[in-house]
Scaffold this motif. Structure first.
Motif, PDB file in Angstrom:
ATOM      1  N   ARG A 183      39.845  51.652  38.033  1.00 51.95           N
ATOM      2  CA  ARG A 183      40.289  50.400  37.400  1.00 51.95           C
ATOM      3  C   ARG A 183      39.389  50.068  36.209  1.00 51.95           C
ATOM      4  O   ARG A 183      39.862  49.685  35.135  1.00 51.95           O
ATOM      5  N   LYS A 187      38.934  43.256  34.521  1.00 51.55           N
ATOM      6  CA  LYS A 187      37.812  42.509  35.094  1.00 51.55           C
ATOM      7  C   LYS A 187      36.759  42.301  34.009  1.00 51.55           C
ATOM      8  O   LYS A 187      35.749  43.004  33.949  1.00 51.55           O
ATOM      9  N   GLU A 222      46.281  33.542  40.887  1.00 46.79           N
ATOM     10  CA  GLU A 222      45.342  34.144  41.848  1.00 46.79           C
ATOM     11  C   GLU A 222      44.191  33.184  42.093  1.00 46.79           C
ATOM     12  O   GLU A 222      44.228  32.032  41.652  1.00 46.79           O
ATOM     13  N   SER A 276      38.183  34.374  42.337  1.00 50.17           N
ATOM     14  CA  SER A 276      37.679  35.739  42.551  1.00 50.17           C
ATOM     15  C   SER A 276      38.417  36.389  43.718  1.00 50.17           C
ATOM     16  O   SER A 276      37.813  37.073  44.540  1.00 50.17           O
ATOM     17  N   ILE A 314      42.098  45.562  44.214  1.00 51.69           N
ATOM     18  CA  ILE A 314      42.109  46.766  45.057  1.00 51.69           C
ATOM     19  C   ILE A 314      42.511  46.364  46.485  1.00 51.69           C
ATOM     20  O   ILE A 314      43.321  47.041  47.121  1.00 51.69           O
ATOM     21  N   THR A 315      41.973  45.246  46.974  1.00 50.72           N
ATOM     22  CA  THR A 315      42.324  44.801  48.333  1.00 50.72           C
ATOM     23  C   THR A 315      43.816  44.493  48.397  1.00 50.72           C
ATOM     24  O   THR A 315      44.498  44.871  49.358  1.00 50.72           O
ATOM     25  N   THR A 363      37.594  42.026  47.897  1.00 50.77           N
ATOM     26  CA  THR A 363      36.615  42.995  48.405  1.00 50.77           C
ATOM     27  C   THR A 363      35.705  42.347  49.445  1.00 50.77           C
ATOM     28  O   THR A 363      35.416  42.947  50.465  1.00 50.77           O
TER      29      THR A 363
HETATM   30  N1  PMP Z   1      41.231  38.347  41.288  1.00 43.34           N
HETATM   31  C1  PMP Z   1      40.070  38.050  40.659  1.00 43.34           C
HETATM   32  C2  PMP Z   1      40.102  37.131  39.471  1.00 43.34           C
HETATM   33  C3  PMP Z   1      38.853  38.584  41.119  1.00 43.34           C
HETATM   34  O1  PMP Z   1      37.710  38.312  40.497  1.00 43.34           O
HETATM   35  C4  PMP Z   1      38.873  39.403  42.275  1.00 43.34           C
HETATM   36  C5  PMP Z   1      37.598  39.919  42.877  1.00 43.34           C
HETATM   37  N2  PMP Z   1      36.965  40.833  42.115  1.00 43.34           N
HETATM   38  C6  PMP Z   1      40.097  39.688  42.887  1.00 43.34           C
HETATM   39  C7  PMP Z   1      41.257  39.147  42.361  1.00 43.34           C
HETATM   40  C8  PMP Z   1      40.167  40.608  44.069  1.00 43.34           C
HETATM   41  O2  PMP Z   1      39.978  41.925  43.618  1.00 43.34           O
HETATM   42  P1  PMP Z   1      39.448  43.086  44.582  1.00 43.34           P
HETATM   43  O3  PMP Z   1      40.356  43.114  45.747  1.00 43.34           O
HETATM   44  O4  PMP Z   1      39.536  44.302  43.742  1.00 43.34           O
HETATM   45  O5  PMP Z   1      38.059  42.704  44.961  1.00 43.34           O
END
Ligand code: PMP
Length: 284
Positions: free
Chosen positions: A50, A146, A182, A185, A208-209, A245
């Motif tokens: 990613r 990100k 969303e 985080s 990713i989750t 995550t």
């Molecule tokens: N959306 C945002 C804005 C985030 O910062 C995160 C956490 N990094 C996620 C979603 C979840 O992403 P992941 O499952 O890859 O941690």
């Protein structure tokens, strides 16, 4: 604490980043957070892929291979005596001579790796479920990446925590109607009694989750629909789940004043996700 900056492992108190680093003056960079547990990284390759894709999108050089990142992370975990924690990666475009928005194409990027203990969560959130508050999504149009410029995210998080909630549930508006994006985080998914509904990837992070949980949902025979979800649909949802995550699959029991069940589907997905993590761990 020992950290890695551009080829060297140093103490985190040592000067290492230049003031004219574009990450510092413009937030011109990317980051990622990867969990490690018992000497294994969780979905390391997916996180790196990613980040690489985004680096390519923004024209930032990606200086290390997956194996190199893995072995640096391993070394840092040993040196910092951490068996479980978060691996933080940050990549910026590099260093300017003076502060100037315009960049050339030949910068040497700045690459940082940090390991730290997993940030503490109130353990009752796992038994009781989480509470979240709706909050306007005030971010830019690059949210599928990100990027390190997280000011709207940190302000949203600070606001909801000051009100006793765990996370923000952010929304944007179109023609006066609000739709869910969303968390500050984290990602969200919903169960409407028949299927899982996930906000489609339109200017939100492809978590990713999120992708792993949607995969296990499909594998367990639950229908998954990815589409825009309007905030006014929320009262019809049976379950709300927050994914990230660090939060993994977290049942949400309250959105503003609306209450939800800590449901069976969340439990099922939480367990299936846990099994998937265990079966795909990457040795550090
Ligand atoms: N959306 C945002 C804005 C985030 O910062 C995160 C956490 N990094 C996620 C979603 C979840 O992403 P992941 O499952 O890859 O941690």
């Amino acid at each position: 604490m020992y950290i890695f900056v551009n080829g060297k492992i140093i103490d985190s108190g040592s000067p290492a980043i230049k003031v004219f680093d574009r990450g510092m003056v413009f937030g011109d960079g990317l980051y990622d957070v990867i969990k490690f547990q018992d000497g294994n990284f969780v979905f390391l390759e997916e996180h790196i892929e990613r980040m690489k894709k985004s680096a390519n999108f923004f024209g930032i050089k990606f200086p290390y291979t997956l194996d190199e990142i893995c072995s640096i992370g391993h070394k840092l975990a040993m040196m910092n005596d951490l068996k479980e924690g978060e691996l933080y990666l940050q990549l910026t475009r590099g260093v300017d001579v003076i502060r100037d928005h315009i960049f050339e194409d030949d910068y040497d990027p700045t690459f940082v790796e940090i390991v730290q203990p997993v940030r503490k969560m109130d353990p009752s959130i796992w038994t009781e479920g989480g509470k979240v508050l709706t909050y306007p999504d005030l971010r830019h149009q690059f949210c599928e990446h990100k990027t390190t410029d997280l000011l709207p995210n940190v302000i949203a998080k600070k606001y909801v925590r000051s009100k006793g909630a765990y996370e923000a549930l952010m929304f944007r508006e179109e023609n006066g109607r609000k739709y869910i994006t969303e968390g500050a985080s984290s990602s969200y998914i919903f169960f409407d009694g028949e299927k899982i509904i996930a906000p489609k990837i339109e200017n939100i992070l492809p978590g990713i989750t999120r992708s792993k949980v949607l995969y296990v949902a499909r594998e367990t025979g639950i229908e998954v629909v990815e589409r825009r979800i309007w905030l006014d649909e929320l009262p019809q949802m049976k379950e709300v789940m927050l994914l990230s995550t660090l939060s993994k699959v977290l049942s949400i029991v309250k959105v503003d004043e609306m209450e939800f069940k800590k449901g069976e589907v969340a439990k099922k997905l939480e367990n299936a996700f846990k099994d998937l993590v265990i079966s795909t761990l990457v040795k550090m």
